[in-house]
Design a protein around this motif. Structure first.
Motif, PDB file in Angstrom:
ATOM      1  N   UNK A  16       0.836  -1.206   0.000  1.00  7.38           N
ATOM      2  CA  UNK A  16       0.000   0.000   0.000  1.00  7.38           C
ATOM      3  C   UNK A  16       0.864   1.247   0.000  1.00  7.38           C
ATOM      4  N   UNK A  17       1.897   1.281   0.831  1.00  5.44           N
ATOM      5  CA  UNK A  17       2.781   2.445   0.886  1.00  5.44           C
ATOM      6  C   UNK A  17       3.493   2.657  -0.444  1.00  5.44           C
ATOM      7  N   UNK A  18       4.018   1.571  -1.000  1.00  2.00           N
ATOM      8  CA  UNK A  18       4.764   1.670  -2.254  1.00  2.00           C
ATOM      9  C   UNK A  18       3.861   2.113  -3.400  1.00  2.00           C
ATOM     10  N   UNK A  19       2.698   1.494  -3.518  1.00  2.41           N
ATOM     11  CA  UNK A  19       1.808   1.816  -4.632  1.00  2.41           C
ATOM     12  C   UNK A  19       1.226   3.220  -4.524  1.00  2.41           C
ATOM     13  N   UNK A  20       0.839   3.636  -3.330  1.00  2.95           N
ATOM     14  CA  UNK A  20       0.315   5.004  -3.159  1.00  2.95           C
ATOM     15  C   UNK A  20       1.396   6.046  -3.442  1.00  2.95           C
ATOM     16  N   UNK A  21       2.593   5.807  -2.944  1.00  2.00           N
ATOM     17  CA  UNK A  21       3.698   6.737  -3.191  1.00  2.00           C
ATOM     18  C   UNK A  21       4.044   6.827  -4.662  1.00  2.00           C
ATOM     19  N   UNK A  22       4.068   5.681  -5.337  1.00  2.00           N
ATOM     20  CA  UNK A  22       4.361   5.662  -6.771  1.00  2.00           C
ATOM     21  C   UNK A  22       3.272   6.361  -7.561  1.00  2.00           C
ATOM     22  N   UNK A  23       2.017   6.141  -7.177  1.00  2.00           N
ATOM     23  CA  UNK A  23       0.905   6.814  -7.842  1.00  2.00           C
ATOM     24  C   UNK A  23       1.008   8.333  -7.688  1.00  2.00           C
ATOM     25  N   UNK A  35      -0.847  20.944  -5.911  1.00  2.00           N
ATOM     26  CA  UNK A  35      -1.673  20.202  -4.969  1.00  2.00           C
ATOM     27  C   UNK A  35      -1.103  18.803  -4.713  1.00  2.00           C
ATOM     28  N   UNK A  36      -0.644  18.154  -5.768  1.00  2.32           N
ATOM     29  CA  UNK A  36      -0.076  16.809  -5.610  1.00  2.32           C
ATOM     30  C   UNK A  36       1.249  16.839  -4.858  1.00  2.32           C
ATOM     31  N   UNK A  37       1.994  17.907  -5.012  1.00  3.37           N
ATOM     32  CA  UNK A  37       3.251  18.051  -4.281  1.00  3.37           C
ATOM     33  C   UNK A  37       2.980  18.176  -2.785  1.00  3.37           C
ATOM     34  N   UNK A  38       1.993  18.978  -2.432  1.00  4.24           N
ATOM     35  CA  UNK A  38       1.636  19.158  -1.024  1.00  4.24           C
ATOM     36  C   UNK A  38       1.023  17.872  -0.463  1.00  4.24           C
ATOM     37  N   UNK A  39       0.149  17.240  -1.238  1.00  5.15           N
ATOM     38  CA  UNK A  39      -0.449  15.981  -0.817  1.00  5.15           C
ATOM     39  C   UNK A  39       0.624  14.918  -0.604  1.00  5.15           C
ATOM     40  N   UNK A  40       1.592  14.862  -1.494  1.00  7.33           N
ATOM     41  CA  UNK A  40       2.686  13.901  -1.372  1.00  7.33           C
ATOM     42  C   UNK A  40       3.518  14.140  -0.124  1.00  7.33           C
ATOM     43  N   UNK A  41       3.724  15.401   0.206  1.00 15.06           N
ATOM     44  CA  UNK A  41       4.483  15.732   1.415  1.00 15.06           C
ATOM     45  C   UNK A  41       3.772  15.198   2.658  1.00 15.06           C
ATOM     46  N   UNK A  42       2.465  15.467   2.748  1.00 12.86           N
ATOM     47  CA  UNK A  42       1.703  14.978   3.898  1.00 12.86           C
ATOM     48  C   UNK A  42       1.580  13.454   3.880  1.00 12.86           C
ATOM     49  N   UNK A  43       1.502  12.885   2.693  1.00 11.00           N
ATOM     50  CA  UNK A  43       1.447  11.424   2.591  1.00 11.00           C
ATOM     51  C   UNK A  43       2.722  10.793   3.140  1.00 11.00           C
TER      52      UNK A  43
END
Length: 97
Positions: A16-23, A35-43
């Protein structure tokens, strides 16, 4: 060569971590949305906390289980693979900015 067996919790957490991060990475590279950059940071922060908790749980299971069943030990190694992957993704994002 012997097949490696992982605990279900460790394997699912890794996937789950790998696939969500890759997505998130691929979505950002294709769209360049802030928005995706900020979302990725919080993720990454949330995933790091969850992965650390699961890693500690697997380490405790491995330490308490003295039998030949090494599922938790293998899961710990699998979860540790996420660290260099996250570092690599960080450098990819920094280069793309």
């Amino acid at each position: 060569m012997k097949n490696r067996v992982f605990s279900q919790l460790g394997r699912r957490t890794f996937l789950i971590s790998f696939l969500c991060g890759t997505f998130l990475l691929l979505s950002f590279l294709l769209t360049r949305l802030d928005f995706l950059l900020i979302t990725g940071f919080y993720y990454v922060i949330g995933a790091a906390i969850i992965n650390l908790l699961i890693l500690l749980y697997e380490l405790i299971e491995y330490a308490n289980n003295a039998s030949e069943n090494k599922n938790s030990g293998n899961a710990v190694l699998l979860l540790l693979v996420n660290i260099p992957v996250a570092i690599g993704y960080f450098f990819i994002v920094c280069e793309s900015l």
